[in-house]
Design a protein around this motif. Sequence first.
Motif, PDB file in Angstrom:
ATOM      1  N   THR A 143       1.006  -1.101   0.089  1.00  0.00           N
ATOM      2  CA  THR A 143      -0.221   0.112   0.031  1.00  0.00           C
ATOM      3  C   THR A 143       0.727   1.330   0.039  1.00  0.00           C
ATOM      4  N   ALA A 144       2.218   1.030   0.168  1.00  0.00           N
ATOM      5  CA  ALA A 144       2.799   2.425   0.615  1.00  0.00           C
ATOM      6  C   ALA A 144       2.891   3.203  -0.793  1.00  0.00           C
ATOM      7  N   PRO A 145       2.547   2.709  -2.015  1.00  0.00           N
ATOM      8  CA  PRO A 145       2.920   3.449  -3.223  1.00  0.00           C
ATOM      9  C   PRO A 145       1.501   3.803  -3.434  1.00  0.00           C
ATOM     10  N   LEU A 146       0.778   3.352  -2.631  1.00  0.00           N
ATOM     11  CA  LEU A 146      -1.260   3.873  -2.647  1.00  0.00           C
ATOM     12  C   LEU A 146      -0.846   5.516  -2.318  1.00  0.00           C
ATOM     13  N   TYR A 147      -0.775   5.221  -0.509  1.00  0.00           N
ATOM     14  CA  TYR A 147      -0.538   6.501   0.628  1.00  0.00           C
ATOM     15  C   TYR A 147       0.397   7.434   0.090  1.00  0.00           C
ATOM     16  N   ALA A 148       1.680   7.520  -0.663  1.00  0.00           N
ATOM     17  CA  ALA A 148       2.333   8.067  -1.175  1.00  0.00           C
ATOM     18  C   ALA A 148       1.567   9.439  -2.737  1.00  0.00           C
ATOM     19  N   LEU A 149       0.564   8.491  -3.097  1.00  0.00           N
ATOM     20  CA  LEU A 149      -0.155   8.999  -4.415  1.00  0.00           C
ATOM     21  C   LEU A 149      -1.745   9.562  -4.320  1.00  0.00           C
ATOM     22  N   ARG A 150      -2.413   9.023  -2.751  1.00  0.00           N
ATOM     23  CA  ARG A 150      -3.491   9.426  -2.660  1.00  0.00           C
ATOM     24  C   ARG A 150      -3.305  10.338  -1.685  1.00  0.00           C
ATOM     25  N   VAL A 151      -2.558  10.091  -0.622  1.00  0.00           N
ATOM     26  CA  VAL A 151      -2.803  10.606   0.945  1.00  0.00           C
ATOM     27  C   VAL A 151      -1.857  11.841   0.716  1.00  0.00           C
ATOM     28  N   ILE A 152      -0.062  11.447   0.431  1.00  0.00           N
ATOM     29  CA  ILE A 152       0.470  12.904   0.318  1.00  0.00           C
ATOM     30  C   ILE A 152       0.542  13.604  -0.963  1.00  0.00           C
ATOM     31  N   GLY A 153       0.185  12.360  -1.864  1.00  0.00           N
ATOM     32  CA  GLY A 153      -0.314  13.192  -3.162  1.00  0.00           C
ATOM     33  C   GLY A 153       0.970  14.345  -3.982  1.00  0.00           C
ATOM     34  N   LEU A 154       1.838  13.315  -3.956  1.00  0.00           N
ATOM     35  CA  LEU A 154       2.983  13.100  -4.950  1.00  0.00           C
ATOM     36  C   LEU A 154       3.315  12.491  -6.420  1.00  0.00           C
ATOM     37  N   PRO A 155       3.824  12.931  -7.199  1.00  0.00           N
ATOM     38  CA  PRO A 155       3.482  12.288  -8.604  1.00  0.00           C
ATOM     39  C   PRO A 155       3.700  10.781  -8.581  1.00  0.00           C
ATOM     40  N   ILE A 156       3.752  10.363  -9.378  1.00  0.00           N
ATOM     41  CA  ILE A 156       3.983   8.833  -9.813  1.00  0.00           C
ATOM     42  C   ILE A 156       5.774   8.794  -9.937  1.00  0.00           C
ATOM     43  N   GLY A 157       5.760   9.609 -10.842  1.00  0.00           N
ATOM     44  CA  GLY A 157       7.625   9.392 -10.871  1.00  0.00           C
ATOM     45  C   GLY A 157       8.063   9.836  -9.819  1.00  0.00           C
ATOM     46  N   GLN A 158       7.815  10.742  -8.342  1.00  0.00           N
ATOM     47  CA  GLN A 158       8.795  10.754  -7.356  1.00  0.00           C
ATOM     48  C   GLN A 158       7.888   9.312  -6.406  1.00  0.00           C
ATOM     49  N   VAL A 159       6.673   8.934  -6.705  1.00  0.00           N
ATOM     50  CA  VAL A 159       7.242   7.974  -5.880  1.00  0.00           C
ATOM     51  C   VAL A 159       7.496   6.966  -6.100  1.00  0.00           C
ATOM     52  N   GLY A 160       7.754   6.451  -7.263  1.00  0.00           N
ATOM     53  CA  GLY A 160       9.137   5.578  -7.854  1.00  0.00           C
ATOM     54  C   GLY A 160      10.317   5.284  -7.328  1.00  0.00           C
ATOM     55  N   LEU A 161      10.318   6.905  -8.044  1.00  0.00           N
ATOM     56  CA  LEU A 161      11.898   6.940  -7.595  1.00  0.00           C
ATOM     57  C   LEU A 161      12.589   7.440  -5.827  1.00  0.00           C
TER      58      LEU A 161
END
Length: 445
Positions: free
Chosen positions: A76-94
């Motif tokens: 769930t970590a990538p979705l937390y970063a996307l949905r809650v923190i609001g980071l773009p997908i590129g920054q999540v992977g990086l």
Amino acid sequence: MPNAQEQHVSQTGTLSPDTPSPDAPSPDAPSHRKSHAPDRRPWLVRRGLLLEPGPRRRLALGGFVNQLGTAAFLATAPLYALRVIGLPIGQVGLGLGIAGLVGLLAGPPVGHLADRRGPRGVFLASLLVQAAAMLSLLFAHSFVAFVLSVAVTDLAGASGGAARGPMIRRFGGDEVPRFRSYLRSTAFLASTFGALAAGVVIQLDSGSAYRALIVANALTFLGCAAVVRGVPALEPLPAPTASNRWIALRDRPYLAFVVLDGILWIQGEVVTYALPLWVVLHTQAPRWFTGVALAVNTVMVVVLQVRTSRGVSGGRVAARATRRAGLAFLVGMAVIATAAGLPGWAAAAVMAAGVAVHTAGALWHAAGSLELRFRLAPAHAQGQYSGVFGLGMGLCYTVAPGLLGLLCLGWGGPGWLVMGGVFVAAGLAMPLVVRWAGKSRELAA
């Protein structure tokens, strides 16, 4: 006057690949009962589903609790970063990539600290740091804060793995492969339950649900610490006077083993990463088959891993098991590759057979790998060697998606065969490395 084996261990601290382990029996090793005495142990203990009370059971229970939360968070970590923190997908992977690489660097130095200060205290400290770093994610509202929280979590996780290795080795005694196989089975089971919990959170897809899971994961670190706190403290083993501080990084046979073994551990990503994409993009099998394949893999590991490890003792036997695993990977992957172009149900049946063969190889590989990981490492430097072992595995897992994507998904059927050939080559080379390790340790003695 000590015998030859005692002299060899005292001078080098390292067992030759086929020397019987001189470790004293584990404090919680089952006692030898007379055949006519009634066995009053609980049914789960008699069947081998639960360990005898003592340090081994505590390490297994602590590992189960830890893995339960970790598996749920990773899903769930990538979705937390996307949905809650609001980071773009590129920054999540990086961010996740940076954190993973930072975590890998902690293994050898923290493992060395565990060897010199005692592993239990270092392991408990790493769990407390993980809990604090996980809770800090609740207050991460930027890319930098996200990377710092996840990097510290991964750093502490790698540190804990390096410190846990010496405890497994010393409490495992003469049954390290079997004990480690039991730990792997329980970790697989915990990962399954963690994935189910993650599925519920993903279905809810709300900020409160993601935050609740983060808090629950932090609590699992504290729960693991509470369990492991009851494990007896282990005094550091004396190191030979001529021992180099970074002996693991200078041990070329062990580094060769780590490279070959890391290549073989890529097999774990075949079922969890390459196969689902293969099913969806290249076959007519129903998409739900990916869940069936994962279930087959998980059930086989949970049920058969301990049984497979029986008799895998000594470097030569472990190397042969690894060689057999490489051949099984090639056969299993060749079978999976033939599913392209078949009708839906036929493709599913063929791939199910391929997954079963592949998992049999994974069982043999794990049994051999877990024996050699500890067998080839000096008793006084188990933590440092565990850190190097974890570093090799981590690097290979990092390259696995790209490599499998290029070969299995980009090249199609021939790519599956090429990847299987890589596994075969690594398996065939393992006995040579084990013999090299044996000769180098004889010369050192």
